[in-house]
Design a protein around this motif. Structure first.
Motif, PDB file in Angstrom:
ATOM      1  N   VAL A 128       0.839  -1.198   0.000  1.00 32.97           N
ATOM      2  CA  VAL A 128       0.000   0.000   0.000  1.00 32.97           C
ATOM      3  C   VAL A 128       0.876   1.251   0.000  1.00 32.97           C
ATOM      4  O   VAL A 128       0.603   2.206  -0.728  1.00 32.97           O
ATOM      5  CB  VAL A 128      -0.958  -0.010   1.216  1.00 32.97           C
ATOM      6  CG1 VAL A 128      -1.706   1.302   1.333  1.00 32.97           C
ATOM      7  CG2 VAL A 128      -1.924  -1.174   1.108  1.00 32.97           C
ATOM      8  N   SER A 129       1.947   1.247   0.781  1.00 37.69           N
ATOM      9  CA  SER A 129       2.809   2.438   0.808  1.00 37.69           C
ATOM     10  C   SER A 129       3.522   2.658  -0.520  1.00 37.69           C
ATOM     11  O   SER A 129       3.726   3.798  -0.933  1.00 37.69           O
ATOM     12  CB  SER A 129       3.812   2.393   1.964  1.00 37.69           C
ATOM     13  OG  SER A 129       4.384   1.142   2.108  1.00 37.69           O
ATOM     14  N   GLU A 130       3.860   1.590  -1.237  1.00 34.52           N
ATOM     15  CA  GLU A 130       4.443   1.749  -2.576  1.00 34.52           C
ATOM     16  C   GLU A 130       3.433   2.366  -3.533  1.00 34.52           C
ATOM     17  O   GLU A 130       3.792   3.207  -4.358  1.00 34.52           O
ATOM     18  CB  GLU A 130       4.903   0.403  -3.135  1.00 34.52           C
ATOM     19  CG  GLU A 130       6.146  -0.158  -2.494  1.00 34.52           C
ATOM     20  CD  GLU A 130       6.462  -1.557  -3.001  1.00 34.52           C
ATOM     21  OE1 GLU A 130       7.614  -1.773  -3.412  1.00 34.52           O
ATOM     22  OE2 GLU A 130       5.566  -2.419  -2.993  1.00 34.52           O
ATOM     23  N   LEU A 131       2.185   1.937  -3.418  1.00 40.35           N
ATOM     24  CA  LEU A 131       1.137   2.499  -4.279  1.00 40.35           C
ATOM     25  C   LEU A 131       0.877   3.958  -3.941  1.00 40.35           C
ATOM     26  O   LEU A 131       0.563   4.757  -4.814  1.00 40.35           O
ATOM     27  CB  LEU A 131      -0.157   1.695  -4.139  1.00 40.35           C
ATOM     28  CG  LEU A 131      -0.122   0.281  -4.705  1.00 40.35           C
ATOM     29  CD1 LEU A 131      -1.389  -0.464  -4.333  1.00 40.35           C
ATOM     30  CD2 LEU A 131       0.068   0.306  -6.206  1.00 40.35           C
ATOM     31  N   ALA A 132       1.003   4.313  -2.672  1.00 40.84           N
ATOM     32  CA  ALA A 132       0.718   5.678  -2.220  1.00 40.84           C
ATOM     33  C   ALA A 132       1.828   6.660  -2.590  1.00 40.84           C
ATOM     34  O   ALA A 132       1.558   7.848  -2.804  1.00 40.84           O
ATOM     35  CB  ALA A 132       0.507   5.696  -0.710  1.00 40.84           C
ATOM     36  N   ARG A 133       3.046   6.176  -2.681  1.00 40.89           N
ATOM     37  CA  ARG A 133       4.213   7.048  -2.862  1.00 40.89           C
ATOM     38  C   ARG A 133       4.053   8.076  -3.988  1.00 40.89           C
ATOM     39  O   ARG A 133       4.256   9.267  -3.758  1.00 40.89           O
ATOM     40  CB  ARG A 133       5.469   6.200  -3.068  1.00 40.89           C
ATOM     41  CG  ARG A 133       6.754   6.965  -2.848  1.00 40.89           C
ATOM     42  CD  ARG A 133       7.979   6.051  -2.800  1.00 40.89           C
ATOM     43  NE  ARG A 133       7.919   5.198  -1.606  1.00 40.89           N
ATOM     44  CZ  ARG A 133       7.999   3.861  -1.627  1.00 40.89           C
ATOM     45  NH1 ARG A 133       8.164   3.212  -2.755  1.00 40.89           N
ATOM     46  NH2 ARG A 133       7.941   3.168  -0.514  1.00 40.89           N
ATOM     47  N   PRO A 134       3.666   7.700  -5.204  1.00 39.97           N
ATOM     48  CA  PRO A 134       3.592   8.708  -6.274  1.00 39.97           C
ATOM     49  C   PRO A 134       2.309   9.554  -6.260  1.00 39.97           C
ATOM     50  O   PRO A 134       2.183  10.494  -7.037  1.00 39.97           O
ATOM     51  CB  PRO A 134       3.651   7.868  -7.553  1.00 39.97           C
ATOM     52  CG  PRO A 134       3.094   6.548  -7.159  1.00 39.97           C
ATOM     53  CD  PRO A 134       3.481   6.354  -5.719  1.00 39.97           C
ATOM     54  N   LEU A 135       1.372   9.214  -5.386  1.00 39.70           N
ATOM     55  CA  LEU A 135       0.086   9.906  -5.381  1.00 39.70           C
ATOM     56  C   LEU A 135       0.075  11.043  -4.367  1.00 39.70           C
ATOM     57  O   LEU A 135       0.615  10.912  -3.276  1.00 39.70           O
ATOM     58  CB  LEU A 135      -1.047   8.916  -5.069  1.00 39.70           C
ATOM     59  CG  LEU A 135      -1.155   7.738  -6.032  1.00 39.70           C
ATOM     60  CD1 LEU A 135      -2.181   6.739  -5.516  1.00 39.70           C
ATOM     61  CD2 LEU A 135      -1.517   8.221  -7.422  1.00 39.70           C
ATOM     62  N   ALA A 136      -0.564  12.131  -4.737  1.00 37.95           N
ATOM     63  CA  ALA A 136      -0.653  13.294  -3.853  1.00 37.95           C
ATOM     64  C   ALA A 136      -1.895  13.178  -2.978  1.00 37.95           C
ATOM     65  O   ALA A 136      -2.853  13.929  -3.120  1.00 37.95           O
ATOM     66  CB  ALA A 136      -0.688  14.579  -4.676  1.00 37.95           C
ATOM     67  N   MET A 137      -1.870  12.180  -2.083  1.00 36.07           N
ATOM     68  CA  MET A 137      -2.998  11.995  -1.167  1.00 36.07           C
ATOM     69  C   MET A 137      -2.512  11.253   0.071  1.00 36.07           C
ATOM     70  O   MET A 137      -1.431  10.664   0.068  1.00 36.07           O
ATOM     71  CB  MET A 137      -4.151  11.256  -1.845  1.00 36.07           C
ATOM     72  CG  MET A 137      -3.849   9.836  -2.240  1.00 36.07           C
ATOM     73  SD  MET A 137      -5.245   8.971  -2.997  1.00 36.07           S
ATOM     74  CE  MET A 137      -5.380   9.794  -4.550  1.00 36.07           C
ATOM     75  N   SER A 138      -3.329  11.291   1.091  1.00 36.89           N
ATOM     76  CA  SER A 138      -2.975  10.643   2.352  1.00 36.89           C
ATOM     77  C   SER A 138      -3.077   9.123   2.212  1.00 36.89           C
ATOM     78  O   SER A 138      -3.758   8.602   1.323  1.00 36.89           O
ATOM     79  CB  SER A 138      -3.907  11.120   3.462  1.00 36.89           C
ATOM     80  OG  SER A 138      -5.225  10.658   3.213  1.00 36.89           O
ATOM     81  N   LEU A 139      -2.411   8.434   3.117  1.00 39.83           N
ATOM     82  CA  LEU A 139      -2.468   6.976   3.124  1.00 39.83           C
ATOM     83  C   LEU A 139      -3.904   6.477   3.337  1.00 39.83           C
ATOM     84  O   LEU A 139      -4.327   5.544   2.639  1.00 39.83           O
ATOM     85  CB  LEU A 139      -1.524   6.417   4.186  1.00 39.83           C
ATOM     86  CG  LEU A 139      -1.189   4.941   4.090  1.00 39.83           C
ATOM     87  CD1 LEU A 139      -0.604   4.587   2.731  1.00 39.83           C
ATOM     88  CD2 LEU A 139      -0.234   4.538   5.192  1.00 39.83           C
ATOM     89  N   PRO A 140      -4.695   7.085   4.247  1.00 36.17           N
ATOM     90  CA  PRO A 140      -6.091   6.644   4.374  1.00 36.17           C
ATOM     91  C   PRO A 140      -6.892   6.812   3.074  1.00 36.17           C
ATOM     92  O   PRO A 140      -7.740   5.983   2.752  1.00 36.17           O
ATOM     93  CB  PRO A 140      -6.656   7.526   5.485  1.00 36.17           C
ATOM     94  CG  PRO A 140      -5.466   7.883   6.308  1.00 36.17           C
ATOM     95  CD  PRO A 140      -4.343   8.017   5.316  1.00 36.17           C
ATOM     96  N   ALA A 141      -6.613   7.858   2.306  1.00 37.54           N
ATOM     97  CA  ALA A 141      -7.301   8.057   1.030  1.00 37.54           C
ATOM     98  C   ALA A 141      -6.912   6.953   0.045  1.00 37.54           C
ATOM     99  O   ALA A 141      -7.765   6.442  -0.690  1.00 37.54           O
ATOM    100  CB  ALA A 141      -6.992   9.430   0.453  1.00 37.54           C
TER     101      ALA A 141
END
Length: 121
Positions: free
Chosen positions: A38-51
């Motif tokens: 999940v953190s790898e998927l979140a890295r390039p996105l400009a949003m919070s981890l819960p989002a």
């Protein structure tokens, strides 16, 4: 070989609804290359981890993504059958349109030139 059942209209709605968001499409694009946390998927996105987690829930509900938790890490992977269902749905419609356009082209080719109403010759 087992024949896959056709997805219901509701399943197609959920599938394309999940793909309607650019962030979710970015996650799917990343997962096509292989599993990711999940953190790898979140890295390039400009949003919070819960989002990101909320977006992943939508993808999982659509059947596009599955995840498993091992220890503290949740790893996500793509579900190829769901992608094939979307591809099949689009292909069937494209094929139907192409056949209709082919028939229209044949009809127009067979018809002698007829002036349209209101034109002068």
């Amino acid at each position: 070989m087992l024949k896959q059942r056709e997805p219901t209209d509701r399943e197609i709605d959920v599938l394309f609804g999940a793909l309607a968001d650019s962030s979710r499409r970015a996650m799917v694009d990343r997962l096509i290359r292989g599993p990711a946390s999940v953190s790898e998927l979140a890295r390039p996105l400009a949003m919070s981890l819960p989002a990101v987690v909320q977006h992943l829930h939508v993808l999982e509900a659509s059947g596009l993504v599955r995840s498993q938790k091992l220890g503290r890490v949740r790893t996500c992977s793509i579900e190829p059958a769901a992608l094939r269902a979307a591809e099949r749905w689009v292909l069937e419609r494209r094929t139907a349109w192409e056949q209709s356009l082919d028939r229209l082209g044949e009809y127009l080719t067979e018809q002698p030139h007829q002036p349209t109403q209101g034109s002068t010759q």
